[in-house]
Design a protein around this motif. Structure first.
Motif, mmCIF file in Angstrom:
data_model
loop_
_atom_site.group_PDB
_atom_site.id
_atom_site.type_symbol
_atom_site.label_atom_id
_atom_site.label_comp_id
_atom_site.label_asym_id
_atom_site.label_seq_id
_atom_site.Cartn_x
_atom_site.Cartn_y
_atom_site.Cartn_z
ATOM 1 N N GLU A 237 -67.873 46.714 -42.147
ATOM 2 C CA GLU A 237 -67.634 46.655 -40.854
ATOM 3 C C GLU A 237 -67.015 45.365 -40.454
ATOM 4 N N ILE A 238 -67.407 44.453 -40.848
ATOM 5 C CA ILE A 238 -67.202 43.034 -40.430
ATOM 6 C C ILE A 238 -65.401 42.753 -41.186
ATOM 7 N N ARG A 239 -65.289 43.474 -42.214
ATOM 8 C CA ARG A 239 -64.074 43.142 -42.852
ATOM 9 C C ARG A 239 -63.136 44.162 -42.282
ATOM 10 N N GLN A 240 -63.359 45.419 -41.828
ATOM 11 C CA GLN A 240 -62.738 46.282 -41.087
ATOM 12 C C GLN A 240 -62.212 45.497 -39.726
ATOM 13 N N HIS A 241 -63.264 44.930 -39.050
ATOM 14 C CA HIS A 241 -63.150 44.167 -37.903
ATOM 15 C C HIS A 241 -61.708 43.102 -38.027
ATOM 16 N N ILE A 242 -61.883 42.295 -39.006
ATOM 17 C CA ILE A 242 -60.940 41.283 -39.381
ATOM 18 C C ILE A 242 -59.618 42.136 -39.536
ATOM 19 N N GLU A 243 -59.478 43.236 -40.208
ATOM 20 C CA GLU A 243 -58.395 44.013 -40.568
ATOM 21 C C GLU A 243 -57.750 44.338 -38.974
ATOM 22 N N ASP A 244 -58.658 45.089 -38.310
ATOM 23 C CA ASP A 244 -58.276 45.467 -36.954
ATOM 24 C C ASP A 244 -57.703 44.352 -36.126
ATOM 25 N N MET A 245 -58.323 43.122 -36.234
ATOM 26 C CA MET A 245 -57.747 42.021 -35.402
ATOM 27 C C MET A 245 -56.483 41.788 -35.918
ATOM 28 N N ALA A 246 -56.290 41.842 -37.052
ATOM 29 C CA ALA A 246 -54.664 41.330 -37.560
ATOM 30 C C ALA A 246 -53.795 42.576 -37.169
ATOM 31 N N ASP A 247 -54.193 43.701 -37.024
ATOM 32 C CA ASP A 247 -53.209 44.773 -36.803
ATOM 33 C C ASP A 247 -53.012 44.651 -35.152
ATOM 34 N N ALA A 248 -54.290 44.451 -34.304
ATOM 35 C CA ALA A 248 -54.008 44.471 -32.926
ATOM 36 C C ALA A 248 -53.083 43.368 -32.222
ATOM 37 N N PHE A 249 -53.023 42.333 -33.227
ATOM 38 C CA PHE A 249 -52.172 41.186 -32.707
ATOM 39 C C PHE A 249 -51.186 41.100 -33.625
ATOM 40 N N ASP A 250 -50.524 41.880 -34.299
ATOM 41 C CA ASP A 250 -49.397 41.965 -35.417
ATOM 42 C C ASP A 250 -49.382 40.930 -36.267
ATOM 43 N N VAL A 251 -50.587 40.477 -36.848
ATOM 44 C CA VAL A 251 -50.477 39.505 -37.534
ATOM 45 C C VAL A 251 -50.190 39.971 -39.357
ATOM 46 N N ARG A 252 -50.279 40.947 -39.578
ATOM 47 C CA ARG A 252 -50.034 41.415 -41.041
ATOM 48 C C ARG A 252 -48.938 41.278 -41.556
ATOM 49 N N ARG A 253 -47.744 41.208 -40.856
ATOM 50 C CA ARG A 253 -46.507 41.051 -41.253
ATOM 51 C C ARG A 253 -46.010 39.643 -41.729
ATOM 52 N N ARG A 254 -46.950 38.734 -41.160
ATOM 53 C CA ARG A 254 -46.729 37.354 -41.344
ATOM 54 C C ARG A 254 -47.569 36.906 -42.802
ATOM 55 N N ILE A 255 -48.304 37.673 -43.305
ATOM 56 C CA ILE A 255 -49.121 37.573 -44.488
ATOM 57 C C ILE A 255 -48.146 37.593 -45.735
ATOM 58 N N ARG A 256 -48.347 36.631 -46.724
ATOM 59 C CA ARG A 256 -47.712 36.865 -48.293
ATOM 60 C C ARG A 256 -49.201 37.165 -48.839
ATOM 61 N N PHE A 257 -49.447 38.062 -49.650
ATOM 62 C CA PHE A 257 -50.495 38.493 -50.427
ATOM 63 C C PHE A 257 -50.152 37.844 -51.820
ATOM 64 N N GLY A 258 -51.168 37.731 -52.743
ATOM 65 C CA GLY A 258 -50.960 37.373 -53.847
ATOM 66 C C GLY A 258 -50.380 35.919 -54.221
ATOM 67 N N VAL A 259 -50.484 34.981 -53.244
ATOM 68 C CA VAL A 259 -49.871 33.996 -53.404
ATOM 69 C C VAL A 259 -51.070 32.799 -53.435
ATOM 70 N N GLU A 260 -51.489 32.132 -54.560
ATOM 71 C CA GLU A 260 -52.387 31.217 -54.555
ATOM 72 C C GLU A 260 -52.010 29.706 -54.479
ATOM 73 N N VAL A 261 -52.331 29.020 -53.519
ATOM 74 C CA VAL A 261 -52.038 27.741 -53.430
ATOM 75 C C VAL A 261 -52.580 27.073 -54.495
ATOM 76 N N ASN A 262 -52.048 25.846 -55.080
ATOM 77 C CA ASN A 262 -52.580 25.158 -55.904
ATOM 78 C C ASN A 262 -52.243 23.584 -55.746
#
Ligand code: NAP
Length: 505
Positions: free
Chosen positions: A83-108
């Motif tokens: 439920e906490i993970r879903q809340h974080i996902e919901d936050m990202a959607d409600a504030f339109d943050v998802r489009r800014r994320i690049r997944f699968g990119v590991e900083v080294n």
């Protein structure tokens, strides 16, 4: 190697609670040109990774959340991990943050270019990113750790780490061991005893356990929180001040600390009738020194017929199981390692190069030191979330994170608005700050002699903040430009972006 051509205003590392929260606040402050990098394929950070049975927060959800993104419909007082993970996902959607994320990119690696005031962010792929400011939001415990146990690699049964649960493994009818009795283990064990044939719990150090008053959130409360958000805010405030009061016993080693010991012993006496087992479970360190455990079903689970507490030290693992130092060989189908994390008390696990080629790993080799937990002198425009000496021992981590985000946003907008090449905290200011922190730490429970992940192997406390959350928040609200060396860019630039708030909940 692909060279980047765009220079972001801000780059955030990590799409967990903190990274998403920072993104929301940056956007609200009018910073639009930013990107979030995450090594995984999904939002959630530690709440995406920790999916073990029983995973839940041990701080009430109304407080373990941001004050600026309220969820009126938490299902329980202490909501489960999913439920906490879903809340974080919901936050990202409600504030339109998802489009800014690049997944699968590991900083080294991170490298600061002093000449242009730009961080080069290296990743495990060939891609590099450029950014004027960087927020490190990868969390305090991103990497789990296999323990240093002799013979671990020889064990032929099934090995599972609490932080990377194997949901494909069926525990029914299996002989299972759990190594460790920390915050993760006390949540896992009550669930495992419901399914496995038997569970052997290998304890090295018994912890202080206090009751967890978990209840389903009544529908009337959810409705009220939805219709009158001020009531939810009031409930949060009550929880905040309740936790804040507990600092007098859990943060400082005071006469009140003895009361916590009495509460822990009363909980043990009430739940465990066997005097020998009570003795096995009685801690021998000051409450608060290690993280407090909050559970009402751990002790009962240990007393189930199919569960056994073993406090003989582990001598070795063998192909068939675990051998303890009393010579007993425990035959096991699976071993659950609830043995904790690879805590980076000496900085992020990749090179960070600052002004003049200085190396953060070298400077923090004997323990991390920062200014207000968030910045390090010589590494300008770089912001550590949950950084050195920012950990609470008594209150919600997210309350502290909120203070860090607000501070970072203030500093980032200063860099951008004033067209600064860099904003670097002065060395002497940072040193004075740390002298004060280390002096105050000497009076805390964390320094009373137990072995905990809060300390480096030399006993240096690079993780906890010695004070009330209120004090921490006060220092984070107090942005002092004079504490910094501010260097302007050579090239004039028209004033940045509009300040229009572009997001909504
Ligand atoms: P942890 O607190 O580090 O506990 C690790 C356990 O494994 C300890 O009991 C430790 O014993 C034992 N252990 C480690 N190496 C061992 C070895 N070689 N042989 C035998 N035992 C060994 O790890 P964790 O329980 O995963 O929790 C880590 C942190 O995650 C917590 O402090 C908390 O901040 C966070 N967490 C939070 C929640 C939440 O609800 N919010 C839930 C879970 C975790 P010793 O005590 O003797 O070292």
């Amino acid at each position: 190697m692909t060279m980047p051509n765009h220079t972001y205003d801000t780059l955030i590392v990590g799409a967990g609670f903190t990274g998403i929260g920072a993104a929301i606040k940056l956007a609200e402050a009018g910073v639009d040109d930013f990107v979030i990098l995450d090594r995984s394929d999904r939002i959630g950070g530690t709440w995406r990774d920790n999916t073990y049975p029983g995973a839940a927060c041990d701080i009430p959800s109304l407080l373990y959340s941001f004050s600026f993104v309220k969820n009126p419909t938490w299902s329980r007082a202490y909501s489960p991990a999913g439920e906490i993970r879903q809340h974080i996902e919901d936050m990202a959607d409600a504030f339109d943050v998802r489009r800014r994320i690049r997944f699968g990119v590991e900083v080294n690696g991170l490298e600061f270019g002093e000449a242009d005031g730009v961080w080069i962010v290296k990743t495990t792929g060939s891609k590099r990113f450029r950014a004027k400011t960087v927020v490190l939001a990868s969390g305090p415990l991103p990497d789990h750790k296999w323990p240093d146990i002799r013979g671990l690699e020889t064990y032929e049964g099934h090995k599972i780490h609490s932080a990377r649960w194997d949901h494909g493994y069926d525990f029914a009818g299996k002989r299972v061991a759990v190594i460790g009795t920390g915050a993760s283990a006390v949540q896992i064990i009550p669930e495992l005893v419901k399914h496995a044939e038997f569970v052997k719990v290998f304890q090295r150090t018994p912890g202080w356990v206090t009751p967890r008053l978990d209840v389903a959130m009544p529908a009337t409360a959810q409705t009220l929180f939805t219709k009158v958000p001020a009531v939810q805010q009031l409930a949060r405030q009550i929880l905040f001040w309740g936790h804040e009061a507990s600092a007098t016993a859990l943060v400082w080693d005071s006469p009140l600390t003895g009361l916590v010991a009495r509460l822990g012993k009363a909980h043990l006496r009430r739940q465990v009738k066997d005097p020998w087992m009570r003795r096995q479970l009685t801690p021998d360190f000051t409450p608060g020194c290690k993280r407090m455990l909050v559970s009402s079903d751990y002790y009962p689970a240990l007393q189930q017929d199919n569960c056994k507490l073993i406090d003989w030290p582990i001598a070795t693992m063998s192909p068939v199981g675990i051998r303890t130092s009393d010579g007993v060989e425990h035959h096991l189908d699976a071993v659950v390692f609830a043995t904790g994390y690879d805590v980076h008390l000496t900085g992020p696990p990749y090179p960070i190069t600052g002004i003049g080629g200085r190396s953060l790993a070298d400077e923090w080799a004997d323990g991390a030191r920062a200014y207000k937990s968030i910045q390090a002198s010589g590494y300008p425009n770089l912001f550590f979330m949950t950084g050195p000496n920012s950990g609470p021992g008594h209150n919600s981590l997210l309350v502290y994170v909120e203070g860090q985000i607000d501070y970072a946003v203030r500093a980032i907008t200063t860099v951008l608005d004033e067209n600064l090449r860099y904003l670097d905290v002065r060395e002497e200011v940072q040193q004075r700050y740390n002298e004060r922190i280390q002096k105050r730490l000497t009076k805390t429970t964390w320094m009373t002699g137990c072995n905990s992940w809060y300390l480096t192997k030399d006993g240096f406390n690079a993780s906890m903040f010695p004070g009330f959350a209120t004090q921490y928040l006060r220092q984070m609200r107090d942005f002092r430009f004079g504490d910094y060396q501010a260097i302007a860019r050579d090239t004039p630039q028209s004033k940045r972006r509009s300040r229009a708030v572009t997001t909504s909940a």
